[in-house]
Design a protein around this motif. Structure first.
Motif, short mmCIF file in Angstrom:
data_model
loop_
_atom_site.label_atom_id
_atom_site.label_comp_id
_atom_site.label_asym_id
_atom_site.label_seq_id
_atom_site.Cartn_x
_atom_site.Cartn_y
_atom_site.Cartn_z
N PHE A 168 0.83 -1.20 0.00
CA PHE A 168 0.00 0.00 0.00
C PHE A 168 0.87 1.25 0.00
O PHE A 168 0.61 2.20 -0.74
N ALA A 169 1.93 1.26 0.82
CA ALA A 169 2.81 2.43 0.90
C ALA A 169 3.48 2.69 -0.44
O ALA A 169 3.58 3.82 -0.90
N LEU A 170 3.96 1.64 -1.09
CA LEU A 170 4.61 1.81 -2.39
C LEU A 170 3.61 2.32 -3.42
O LEU A 170 3.90 3.18 -4.22
N ARG A 171 2.40 1.77 -3.39
CA ARG A 171 1.36 2.21 -4.31
C ARG A 171 1.03 3.68 -4.07
O ARG A 171 0.88 4.45 -5.01
N ALA A 172 0.95 4.06 -2.81
CA ALA A 172 0.65 5.46 -2.47
C ALA A 172 1.76 6.37 -2.99
O ALA A 172 1.48 7.48 -3.45
N ASN A 173 3.00 5.92 -2.94
CA ASN A 173 4.11 6.71 -3.47
C ASN A 173 3.93 6.99 -4.94
O ASN A 173 4.16 8.08 -5.42
N ARG A 174 3.54 5.98 -5.68
CA ARG A 174 3.51 6.10 -7.13
C ARG A 174 2.19 6.66 -7.67
O ARG A 174 2.13 7.10 -8.79
N GLU A 175 1.14 6.63 -6.86
CA GLU A 175 -0.14 7.08 -7.35
C GLU A 175 -0.62 8.36 -6.67
O GLU A 175 -1.81 8.63 -6.67
N CYS A 176 0.30 9.10 -6.07
CA CYS A 176 -0.15 10.35 -5.46
C CYS A 176 -0.63 11.28 -6.57
O CYS A 176 -0.29 11.11 -7.73
N ASN A 177 -1.42 12.22 -6.21
CA ASN A 177 -1.99 13.15 -7.15
C ASN A 177 -0.90 13.77 -8.03
O ASN A 177 0.02 14.40 -7.53
N ALA A 178 -1.01 13.57 -9.34
CA ALA A 178 0.03 14.02 -10.27
C ALA A 178 0.24 15.52 -10.20
O ALA A 178 1.38 16.00 -10.26
N ASP A 179 -0.85 16.29 -10.08
CA ASP A 179 -0.71 17.75 -10.01
C ASP A 179 0.01 18.16 -8.73
O ASP A 179 0.87 19.04 -8.75
N ALA A 180 -0.36 17.52 -7.61
CA ALA A 180 0.30 17.82 -6.34
C ALA A 180 1.78 17.48 -6.41
O ALA A 180 2.62 18.22 -5.91
N LEU A 181 2.09 16.36 -7.04
CA LEU A 181 3.49 15.95 -7.17
C LEU A 181 4.27 16.96 -8.01
O LEU A 181 5.36 17.38 -7.62
N GLU A 182 3.72 17.37 -9.13
CA GLU A 182 4.43 18.33 -9.99
C GLU A 182 4.62 19.67 -9.30
O GLU A 182 5.66 20.30 -9.42
N GLU A 183 3.62 20.08 -8.53
CA GLU A 183 3.73 21.32 -7.77
C GLU A 183 4.83 21.20 -6.70
O GLU A 183 5.63 22.12 -6.51
N GLU A 184 4.87 20.06 -6.04
CA GLU A 184 5.89 19.83 -5.00
C GLU A 184 7.28 19.77 -5.63
O GLU A 184 8.23 20.32 -5.10
N VAL A 185 7.41 19.11 -6.77
CA VAL A 185 8.70 19.04 -7.47
C VAL A 185 9.17 20.45 -7.82
O VAL A 185 10.35 20.78 -7.63
N ALA A 186 8.28 21.30 -8.29
CA ALA A 186 8.64 22.67 -8.65
C ALA A 186 9.18 23.43 -7.44
O ALA A 186 10.09 24.26 -7.57
N GLN A 187 8.66 23.14 -6.26
CA GLN A 187 9.11 23.83 -5.05
C GLN A 187 10.50 23.40 -4.60
O GLN A 187 11.15 24.12 -3.84
N THR A 188 10.97 22.22 -5.03
CA THR A 188 12.28 21.74 -4.58
C THR A 188 13.43 22.61 -5.07
O THR A 188 14.51 22.57 -4.50
N GLY A 189 13.21 23.37 -6.12
CA GLY A 189 14.27 24.20 -6.67
C GLY A 189 15.05 23.53 -7.78
O GLY A 189 15.87 24.15 -8.44
N VAL A 190 14.82 22.24 -7.99
CA VAL A 190 15.49 21.47 -9.05
C VAL A 190 14.43 20.62 -9.72
O VAL A 190 14.08 19.56 -9.22
N THR A 191 13.90 21.09 -10.82
CA THR A 191 12.74 20.41 -11.42
C THR A 191 13.09 19.32 -12.42
O THR A 191 12.23 18.55 -12.80
N ASP A 192 14.34 19.24 -12.83
CA ASP A 192 14.67 18.30 -13.90
C ASP A 192 15.52 17.12 -13.43
O ASP A 192 16.29 16.56 -14.21
N SER A 193 15.36 16.70 -12.18
CA SER A 193 16.18 15.59 -11.71
C SER A 193 15.32 14.53 -11.03
O SER A 193 14.25 14.83 -10.48
N GLN A 194 15.81 13.30 -11.08
CA GLN A 194 15.13 12.21 -10.40
C GLN A 194 15.10 12.49 -8.90
O GLN A 194 14.10 12.21 -8.23
N GLN A 195 16.16 13.07 -8.37
CA GLN A 195 16.22 13.34 -6.94
C GLN A 195 15.12 14.31 -6.51
O GLN A 195 14.53 14.15 -5.45
N ALA A 196 14.81 15.30 -7.33
CA ALA A 196 13.74 16.25 -6.99
C ALA A 196 12.41 15.52 -6.88
O ALA A 196 11.62 15.78 -5.97
#
Length: 184
Positions: free
Chosen positions: A93-121
């Motif tokens: 369930f935890a792994l599924r939750a990681n991969r199926e989180c809201n795509a828009d929320a994930l992209e917004e969160e990635v943008a906030q990291t300061g590095v949008t083009d990396s796997q680490q972000a």
């Protein structure tokens, strides 16, 4: 509070002690093995690791791991964890939750990291979206520091492993792995 008290890892010649507190960034200067030990994936030969006074043991590791989110530097072809353990229903369930989180929320969160083009972000954004009180980050990029500071200010315990001077200088606490003193 996450505490390591005279922890000796298998194959190491020195112990490590630290107290990581809420609202602070703690930087370990040598090696990610210590992060894996905090997660219960590296054998501890001596000393102890505890979270809010609860010792990390083989019996408590799974429960304490639920308090932590881990953002590795990258995921290789083998995967995040080198030691295989059959997954439980909670793990799946935890792994599924990681991969199926809201795509828009994930992209917004990635943008906030300061590095949008990396796997680490993306890995860091997923870890933050898990909303765990302890955030462990392996070798963050310096551009991620304002984001990590924001996570600490929100009340998280943030622990990073890094040898980057900018990351070290931005930390509230620096633990020199292999050294006998801790800089605060």
């Amino acid at each position: 509070m996450l505490e390591l008290n005279d922890v000796l890892l298998k194959g190491e010649s020195h112990t490590l002690s630290l107290m990581a507190r809420e609202r602070q960034i703690t930087c370990l200067t040598g090696g990610s093995r210590w992060l894996y030990a905090m997660l219960g994936f590296e054998p501890v030969v001596a000393g102890f690791i505890s979270i809010d006074g609860e010792p990390l043991t083989t019996k408590t590791a799974a429960a304490l791991r639920r308090l932590m989110a881990f953002a590795p530097q990258h995921i290789d072809d083998v995967g995040e964890i080198e030691r295989y353990e059959a997954p439980t229903a909670d793990d799946v369930f935890a792994l599924r939750a990681n991969r199926e989180c809201n795509a828009d929320a994930l992209e917004e969160e990635v943008a906030q990291t300061g590095v949008t083009d990396s796997q680490q972000a993306r890995l860091l954004a997923v870890a933050v979206l898990r909303q765990r009180p302890i955030l462990l980050v392996e070798e963050p990029e310096p551009a991620m520091l304002p984001y990590l500071r924001k996570q600490a200010a929100a009340g998280r315990i943030v622990i990073v492993s890094s040898t980057d001077e900018d990351v070290i200088n931005a930390a509230d606490n620096v633990v020199m792995v292999g050294a006998t003193e801790q800089n605060v």
